[in-house]
Scaffold this active site. Structure first.
Site, PDB file in Angstrom:
ATOM      1  N   SER A 134     -19.688  -3.597 106.177  1.00 52.63           N
ATOM      2  CA  SER A 134     -20.796  -4.007 107.031  1.00 52.63           C
ATOM      3  C   SER A 134     -20.393  -4.049 108.491  1.00 52.63           C
ATOM      4  CB  SER A 134     -21.289  -5.394 106.616  1.00 52.63           C
ATOM      5  OG  SER A 134     -22.211  -5.916 107.546  1.00 52.63           O
ATOM      6  N   TYR A 144     -19.430 -13.904 105.994  1.00 57.38           N
ATOM      7  CA  TYR A 144     -19.754 -12.599 105.406  1.00 57.38           C
ATOM      8  C   TYR A 144     -19.013 -11.485 106.141  1.00 57.38           C
ATOM      9  CZ  TYR A 144     -22.521  -8.399 104.416  1.00 57.38           C
ATOM     10  OH  TYR A 144     -22.916  -7.126 104.081  1.00 57.38           O
TER      11      TYR A 144
END
Length: 240
Positions: A134, A144
């Site tokens: 990501s 994250y």
């Protein structure tokens, strides 16, 4: 490339589902996994692939998955992952923080590490391992993003370990991809506009943008690409 066997974790929805559809259209024998039978089974039926329920954070379930596969494996796509689970209301702050970070690392790193380790001896020469990362690893990603950064770091050591087997290992760092359930109810029109404006192409990514790049990384044209993080984000993050 007909006749290849492909395993896609997190393949019942979003990017993983698009990846499974793309490989199936290419003539591969595709297996998708997901945590729940009630989501994996209908997705597999709709895609015309094989579906197996497996929580990729569970060593026992991953070991059972590897046993169910049988035979050799040509491509592994680690697409399982997502934002951390929200702690229960009333959880003390430090406990909530610990739960958030453990959830991020477990869902986005451990899933890939366990699955890849379980099937690595089945990976055929000329094979590929592709993990979905990501843009959050580069900026504003919180727990994250930190987990996705760890995924990319692990990929480099994995590429070195599997290189002698003629297996390539790469990470796709995706930007904002519309048409998935990633943000849940956290996506607003304002946030959508801001994320699109960050791109140079002035559009969000699609699951198939990522799937097409993964298909390329598993193709003969990508046999000398390994240990890399490939940024697929419309120019929202550039490497220069």
């Amino acid at each position: 490339m007909m006749g290849r066997t492909v395993l896609v974790t997190g393949g019942s929805s979003g990017i993983g589902r698009a990846v499974a559809a793309r490989f199936a259209a290419d003539g591969a024998d595709v297996v998708i996994t997901g945590r729940r039978v009630d989501t994996v089974a209908p997705a597999a039926e709709a895609l015309g692939v094989r579906g197996l329920a497996c929580d990729a954070t569970s060593p026992g379930q991953v070991a059972a998955l590897a046993g169910e596969l049988g035979g050799s494996l040509d491509v592994l796509v680690n697409a399982a992952g997502g934002l951390p689970a929200a702690p229960a209301a009333g959880t003390p702050p430090l406990e909530a923080l610990a739960q958030e970070w453990l959830s991020s690392v477990s869902g986005n790193v451990l899933t890939a590490v366990l699955t890849t380790t379980a099937v690595r001896d089945r990976l055929a020469p000329g094979g590929a391992v592709i993990s979905v990362g990501s843009i959050g690893a580069e900026r504003r990603g919180g727990s994250y993003g930190a987990a996705k950064a760890a995924l990319a770091a692990w990929n480099v050591s994995l590429a070195a370990a599997l290189g002698p087997q003629d297996v390539t290992c790469n990470v796709i760092s995706s930007g904002y991809v519309a048409g998935t359930g990633f943000f849940g109810d956290g996506m607003t029109e304002e946030r959508h506009r801001a994320l699109v404006e960050e791109t140079l192409l002035k559009r969000p990514g699609t699951p198939d943008d990522i799937a097409q790049t993964i298909l390329f990384l598993a193709s003969p044209g990508a046999r000398h690409i390994t240990g890399q993080t490939i940024h697929v984000n419309g120019g929202a993050f550039t490497t220069r």
